[in-house]
Every structure is written in structure tokens, then in C-alpha cells.
Design a protein around this motif. Structure first.
Motif, PDB file in Angstrom:
ATOM      1  N   ARG A 189       0.819  -1.219   0.000  1.00  0.00           N
ATOM      2  CA  ARG A 189       0.000   0.000   0.000  1.00  0.00           C
ATOM      3  C   ARG A 189       0.850   1.265   0.000  1.00  0.00           C
ATOM      4  O   ARG A 189       0.390   2.328  -0.411  1.00  0.00           O
ATOM      5  CB  ARG A 189      -0.909   0.021   1.227  1.00  0.00           C
ATOM      6  N   SER A 190       2.087   1.145   0.465  1.00  0.00           N
ATOM      7  CA  SER A 190       2.908   2.342   0.658  1.00  0.00           C
ATOM      8  C   SER A 190       3.711   2.741  -0.571  1.00  0.00           C
ATOM      9  O   SER A 190       4.345   3.794  -0.574  1.00  0.00           O
ATOM     10  CB  SER A 190       3.876   2.126   1.828  1.00  0.00           C
ATOM     11  N   GLY A 191       3.730   1.920  -1.599  1.00  0.00           N
ATOM     12  CA  GLY A 191       4.556   2.245  -2.757  1.00  0.00           C
ATOM     13  C   GLY A 191       3.870   1.931  -4.064  1.00  0.00           C
ATOM     14  O   GLY A 191       2.864   1.218  -4.115  1.00  0.00           O
ATOM     15  N   GLY A 192       4.426   2.484  -5.143  1.00  0.00           N
ATOM     16  CA  GLY A 192       3.861   2.233  -6.461  1.00  0.00           C
ATOM     17  C   GLY A 192       2.555   2.979  -6.671  1.00  0.00           C
ATOM     18  O   GLY A 192       2.154   3.830  -5.883  1.00  0.00           O
ATOM     19  N   ARG A 193       1.885   2.634  -7.728  1.00  0.00           N
ATOM     20  CA  ARG A 193       0.622   3.304  -8.031  1.00  0.00           C
ATOM     21  C   ARG A 193      -0.465   2.833  -7.064  1.00  0.00           C
ATOM     22  O   ARG A 193      -0.409   1.726  -6.535  1.00  0.00           O
ATOM     23  CB  ARG A 193       0.202   3.003  -9.470  1.00  0.00           C
ATOM     24  N   PRO A 194      -1.451   3.664  -6.814  1.00  0.00           N
ATOM     25  CA  PRO A 194      -2.561   3.253  -5.939  1.00  0.00           C
ATOM     26  C   PRO A 194      -3.306   2.062  -6.539  1.00  0.00           C
ATOM     27  O   PRO A 194      -3.589   2.031  -7.737  1.00  0.00           O
ATOM     28  CB  PRO A 194      -3.446   4.502  -5.895  1.00  0.00           C
ATOM     29  N   VAL A 195      -3.591   1.086  -5.708  1.00  0.00           N
ATOM     30  CA  VAL A 195      -4.351  -0.081  -6.155  1.00  0.00           C
ATOM     31  C   VAL A 195      -5.475  -0.333  -5.165  1.00  0.00           C
ATOM     32  O   VAL A 195      -5.423   0.098  -4.012  1.00  0.00           O
ATOM     33  CB  VAL A 195      -3.456  -1.339  -6.274  1.00  0.00           C
ATOM     34  N   SER A 196      -6.478  -1.048  -5.613  1.00  0.00           N
ATOM     35  CA  SER A 196      -7.621  -1.336  -4.757  1.00  0.00           C
ATOM     36  C   SER A 196      -7.237  -2.349  -3.683  1.00  0.00           C
ATOM     37  O   SER A 196      -6.263  -3.095  -3.823  1.00  0.00           O
ATOM     38  CB  SER A 196      -8.778  -1.887  -5.594  1.00  0.00           C
ATOM     39  N   GLU A 197      -8.020  -2.383  -2.608  1.00  0.00           N
ATOM     40  CA  GLU A 197      -7.779  -3.360  -1.550  1.00  0.00           C
ATOM     41  C   GLU A 197      -7.946  -4.780  -2.068  1.00  0.00           C
ATOM     42  O   GLU A 197      -7.262  -5.697  -1.612  1.00  0.00           O
ATOM     43  CB  GLU A 197      -8.722  -3.106  -0.375  1.00  0.00           C
ATOM     44  N   ALA A 198      -8.845  -4.961  -3.020  1.00  0.00           N
ATOM     45  CA  ALA A 198      -9.037  -6.296  -3.594  1.00  0.00           C
ATOM     46  C   ALA A 198      -7.778  -6.749  -4.325  1.00  0.00           C
ATOM     47  O   ALA A 198      -7.369  -7.915  -4.230  1.00  0.00           O
ATOM     48  CB  ALA A 198     -10.230  -6.288  -4.546  1.00  0.00           C
ATOM     49  N   GLU A 199      -7.136  -5.828  -5.039  1.00  0.00           N
ATOM     50  CA  GLU A 199      -5.907  -6.187  -5.750  1.00  0.00           C
ATOM     51  C   GLU A 199      -4.770  -6.445  -4.772  1.00  0.00           C
ATOM     52  O   GLU A 199      -3.976  -7.373  -4.959  1.00  0.00           O
ATOM     53  CB  GLU A 199      -5.509  -5.089  -6.736  1.00  0.00           C
ATOM     54  N   VAL A 200      -4.678  -5.634  -3.724  1.00  0.00           N
ATOM     55  CA  VAL A 200      -3.655  -5.862  -2.700  1.00  0.00           C
ATOM     56  C   VAL A 200      -3.829  -7.246  -2.084  1.00  0.00           C
ATOM     57  O   VAL A 200      -2.866  -8.008  -1.936  1.00  0.00           O
ATOM     58  CB  VAL A 200      -3.722  -4.777  -1.604  1.00  0.00           C
ATOM     59  N   ALA A 201      -5.066  -7.591  -1.724  1.00  0.00           N
ATOM     60  CA  ALA A 201      -5.335  -8.891  -1.103  1.00  0.00           C
ATOM     61  C   ALA A 201      -4.961 -10.032  -2.038  1.00  0.00           C
ATOM     62  O   ALA A 201      -4.395 -11.046  -1.609  1.00  0.00           O
ATOM     63  CB  ALA A 201      -6.809  -8.983  -0.715  1.00  0.00           C
ATOM     64  N   GLU A 202      -5.260  -9.868  -3.318  1.00  0.00           N
ATOM     65  CA  GLU A 202      -4.932 -10.915  -4.289  1.00  0.00           C
ATOM     66  C   GLU A 202      -3.425 -11.076  -4.440  1.00  0.00           C
ATOM     67  O   GLU A 202      -2.902 -12.197  -4.449  1.00  0.00           O
ATOM     68  CB  GLU A 202      -5.548 -10.571  -5.642  1.00  0.00           C
ATOM     69  N   ARG A 203      -2.712  -9.961  -4.536  1.00  0.00           N
ATOM     70  CA  ARG A 203      -1.256 -10.020  -4.686  1.00  0.00           C
ATOM     71  C   ARG A 203      -0.602 -10.657  -3.453  1.00  0.00           C
ATOM     72  O   ARG A 203       0.298 -11.490  -3.568  1.00  0.00           O
ATOM     73  CB  ARG A 203      -0.696  -8.610  -4.912  1.00  0.00           C
ATOM     74  N   VAL A 204      -1.065 -10.257  -2.275  1.00  0.00           N
ATOM     75  CA  VAL A 204      -0.488 -10.784  -1.039  1.00  0.00           C
ATOM     76  C   VAL A 204      -0.773 -12.281  -0.904  1.00  0.00           C
ATOM     77  O   VAL A 204       0.088 -13.055  -0.471  1.00  0.00           O
ATOM     78  CB  VAL A 204      -1.037 -10.006   0.174  1.00  0.00           C
ATOM     79  N   ALA A 205      -1.978 -12.700  -1.273  1.00  0.00           N
ATOM     80  CA  ALA A 205      -2.312 -14.124  -1.210  1.00  0.00           C
ATOM     81  C   ALA A 205      -1.439 -14.937  -2.159  1.00  0.00           C
ATOM     82  O   ALA A 205      -1.034 -16.065  -1.836  1.00  0.00           O
ATOM     83  CB  ALA A 205      -3.792 -14.326  -1.536  1.00  0.00           C
ATOM     84  N   LEU A 206      -1.132 -14.379  -3.329  1.00  0.00           N
ATOM     85  CA  LEU A 206      -0.242 -15.066  -4.267  1.00  0.00           C
ATOM     86  C   LEU A 206       1.159 -15.219  -3.681  1.00  0.00           C
ATOM     87  O   LEU A 206       1.801 -16.266  -3.836  1.00  0.00           O
ATOM     88  CB  LEU A 206      -0.176 -14.294  -5.588  1.00  0.00           C
ATOM     89  N   VAL A 207       1.630 -14.182  -2.995  1.00  0.00           N
ATOM     90  CA  VAL A 207       2.948 -14.259  -2.353  1.00  0.00           C
ATOM     91  C   VAL A 207       2.957 -15.363  -1.302  1.00  0.00           C
ATOM     92  O   VAL A 207       3.880 -16.187  -1.243  1.00  0.00           O
ATOM     93  CB  VAL A 207       3.316 -12.906  -1.713  1.00  0.00           C
ATOM     94  N   ALA A 208       1.914 -15.393  -0.467  1.00  0.00           N
ATOM     95  CA  ALA A 208       1.839 -16.416   0.580  1.00  0.00           C
ATOM     96  C   ALA A 208       1.772 -17.813  -0.022  1.00  0.00           C
ATOM     97  O   ALA A 208       2.428 -18.742   0.462  1.00  0.00           O
ATOM     98  CB  ALA A 208       0.623 -16.160   1.469  1.00  0.00           C
ATOM     99  N   ALA A 209       0.984 -17.971  -1.088  1.00  0.00           N
ATOM    100  CA  ALA A 209       0.864 -19.280  -1.728  1.00  0.00           C
ATOM    101  C   ALA A 209       2.215 -19.751  -2.262  1.00  0.00           C
ATOM    102  O   ALA A 209       2.589 -20.923  -2.113  1.00  0.00           O
ATOM    103  CB  ALA A 209      -0.165 -19.217  -2.852  1.00  0.00           C
ATOM    104  N   CYS A 210       2.948 -18.840  -2.879  1.00  0.00           N
ATOM    105  CA  CYS A 210       4.281 -19.191  -3.392  1.00  0.00           C
ATOM    106  C   CYS A 210       5.215 -19.584  -2.249  1.00  0.00           C
ATOM    107  O   CYS A 210       5.902 -20.607  -2.317  1.00  0.00           O
ATOM    108  CB  CYS A 210       4.874 -18.015  -4.164  1.00  0.00           C
ATOM    109  N   CYS A 211       5.227 -18.782  -1.196  1.00  0.00           N
ATOM    110  CA  CYS A 211       6.163 -19.018  -0.092  1.00  0.00           C
ATOM    111  C   CYS A 211       5.882 -20.330   0.627  1.00  0.00           C
ATOM    112  O   CYS A 211       6.791 -21.145   0.840  1.00  0.00           O
ATOM    113  CB  CYS A 211       6.101 -17.859   0.896  1.00  0.00           C
ATOM    114  N   PHE A 212       4.625 -20.540   1.006  1.00  0.00           N
ATOM    115  CA  PHE A 212       4.307 -21.758   1.740  1.00  0.00           C
ATOM    116  C   PHE A 212       4.412 -22.984   0.839  1.00  0.00           C
ATOM    117  O   PHE A 212       4.815 -24.060   1.289  1.00  0.00           O
ATOM    118  CB  PHE A 212       2.918 -21.644   2.373  1.00  0.00           C
ATOM    119  N   GLY A 213       4.058 -22.826  -0.433  1.00  0.00           N
ATOM    120  CA  GLY A 213       4.205 -23.947  -1.360  1.00  0.00           C
ATOM    121  C   GLY A 213       5.654 -24.349  -1.536  1.00  0.00           C
ATOM    122  O   GLY A 213       5.995 -25.541  -1.503  1.00  0.00           O
TER     123      GLY A 213
END
Length: 236
Positions: free
Chosen positions: A162-186
Motif C-alpha cells: 500500500r505504501s509504494g507504487g501506483r494506488p491499487v484497490s484493496e481487492a488487488e492488494v489482497a490478491e497479490r499478497v495471497a499469491l505471495v503467501a501461496a508461493c512461499c508456503f508452497g
């Protein structure tokens, strides 16, 4: 309903040997002030519970087993934690801990997470990944693990996005963060639990660079491209 009964272990290979037991008592818990003894009892119960939950699923572990491993009375374990769910939540926080990321932008965070994933850590009390895979589908343990993930992983990553880059919606932030978690835990499960050779035996430096590249996609929010000004055709 809370199960305080003794349940059979899945197999002989999962039998846990209680530590610090001498004649059925833990001498370390018999000295010092009441507060000190309470702290020692809590530590003993937590250590025993982490070992249990790392080797058995949530529903296979009872408070009586944890109490016996820690040389404590089951009533005392119940007083210390209140419930099996609360004990499991404390075990999750103890086993997984948290991350001390210093990154302030997605690109550096991708590098930091990639390096952190490959750090070899000692787990003398029990393997947190084993705790995850054994109990994540349990209706009682699953929500506790998800709550820890949201608090300790998803939300810290979301704050950085949320603190960097272009403004994005909360839905997009949640999706991006979930993808990161899926990659890491996988990656962690395939590398450490399943021991897939391509990951478990890979060159750490090369693997770190590939993971960083993989995580950069959801973590780096590029500025929206500027559209070219429309060229108006001259009026005929």
C-alpha cells in the motif's frame, strides 16, 4: 467439545518421550516463586505441545498427553491456557514466530523473502511446517493457522504494497499478497516437507534469484503506463 482424553498415537514412530521427567515429576517446577513456577510450567507445556502438534494432527493430541510429556497435572495445563484451541494458538506463535523484514518496497521485499525462505533454522521443539500440514484442514486448528497467517504474514506484506507504487484497490492488494503467501508456503512445503529434489538440492544462490523473480510479479506494482495523446485528424 474439548477432548481431554488420552488418545492412541498413530504409529510407534510417533511416540514422544517426555523430557525432564524424573519419577513422574519435573524437579525444575518445584522450586522458586509461584510466578516463576508458573512461567516454567507454561514453558514446559508449550515445548511439549509443539513437539506433539509437529508429529500428530490436532485432533490426535489431547491435553493429557501434553501434560504427561511436561510432567504436569492436566488441570494445571488447562488453567494455564484455558483450552486446547488456546494452547494450539500459543504453539503456532511460538513455532512460526514472525518476520523482521526491513524492506519498504515490493522489489526489495521480494529479495528479502527469497533469501529468508532458504535460511536453515534449527527447530529443537518441532517443525512448524509439519504442524501446518498436519492440522491446517482441521475445523478447529485451520482458523487458528489462518488467523496467524493474516496477522503475521499477509497484513505486513499488504502494508508495504500500500505504501509504494501506483494506488491499487484493496481487492488487488489482497490478491497479490495471497499469491505471495501461496508461493512461499508452497515452496517451503515442497522443499522441506516433501523434499522434492529439484528444490531441496538446488543451489541456494540460484534458487534464491529464481524465487525473487517469481515474487516480484505480485510484489512490484509498476506505475500505470501513460497513454499517448490522441492525435486528431485535421478537419477536411
Amino acid at each position: 467439545m474439548l477432548d481431554l482424553g488420552q488418545r492412541p498415537l498413530c504409529s510407534a514412530s510417533l511416540v514422544l518421550r517426555p523430557r525432564g521427567i524424573l519419577g513422574g515429576r519435573n524437579p525444575m517446577l518445584e522450586h522458586g516463586t509461584t510466578a516463576k513456577r508458573s512461567d516454567l510450567a507454561r514453558e514446559a507445556a508449550l515445548a511439549a505441545a509443539v513437539r506433539r502438534f509437529s508429529q500428530q494432527s490436532y485432533d490426535q493430541v489431547g491435553l493429557r498427553q501434553v501434560a504427561a510429556d511436561a510432567s504436569l497435572d492436566v488441570a494445571r495445563v488447562h488453567r494455564l491456557f484455558g483450552s486446547k484451541e488456546a494452547l494450539f494458538a500459543a504453539c503456532v506463535r511460538r513455532a512460526f514466530g514472525g518476520w523482521n523484514w526491513t524492506s519498504t518496497d515490493g522489489r526489495s521485499l521480494a529479495q528479502e523473502i527469497a533469501q529468508d525462505l532458504l535460511v536453515e533454522r534449527e527447530a529443537p521443539e518441532g517443525d512448524p511446517l509439519q504442524m501446518l500440514v498436519r492440522s491446517v484442514s482441521d475445523p478447529h486448528a485451520g482458523p487458528i493457522l489462518r488467523a496467524w497467517c493474516e496477522e503475521s504474514f499477509l497484513e505486513p506484506v499488504a502494508r508495504i504494497l500500500r505504501s509504494g507504487g501506483r494506488p491499487v484497490s484493496e481487492a488487488e492488494v489482497a490478491e497479490r499478497v495471497a499469491l505471495v503467501a501461496a508461493c512461499c508456503f508452497g515452496i517451503a512445503v515442497m522443499r522441506k516437507v516433501m523434499a522434492v529434489p529439484a528444490l531441496a538440492k538446488a543451489d541456494a544462490s540460484a534458487l534464491s534469484r529464481r524465487i525473487e523473480h517469481l515474487l516480484s510479479c505480485p510484489l512490484v506494482i509498476e506505475e500505470a503506463p501513460h497513454s499517448s495523446p490522441e492525435i486528431l485528424e485535421p478537419a477536411s
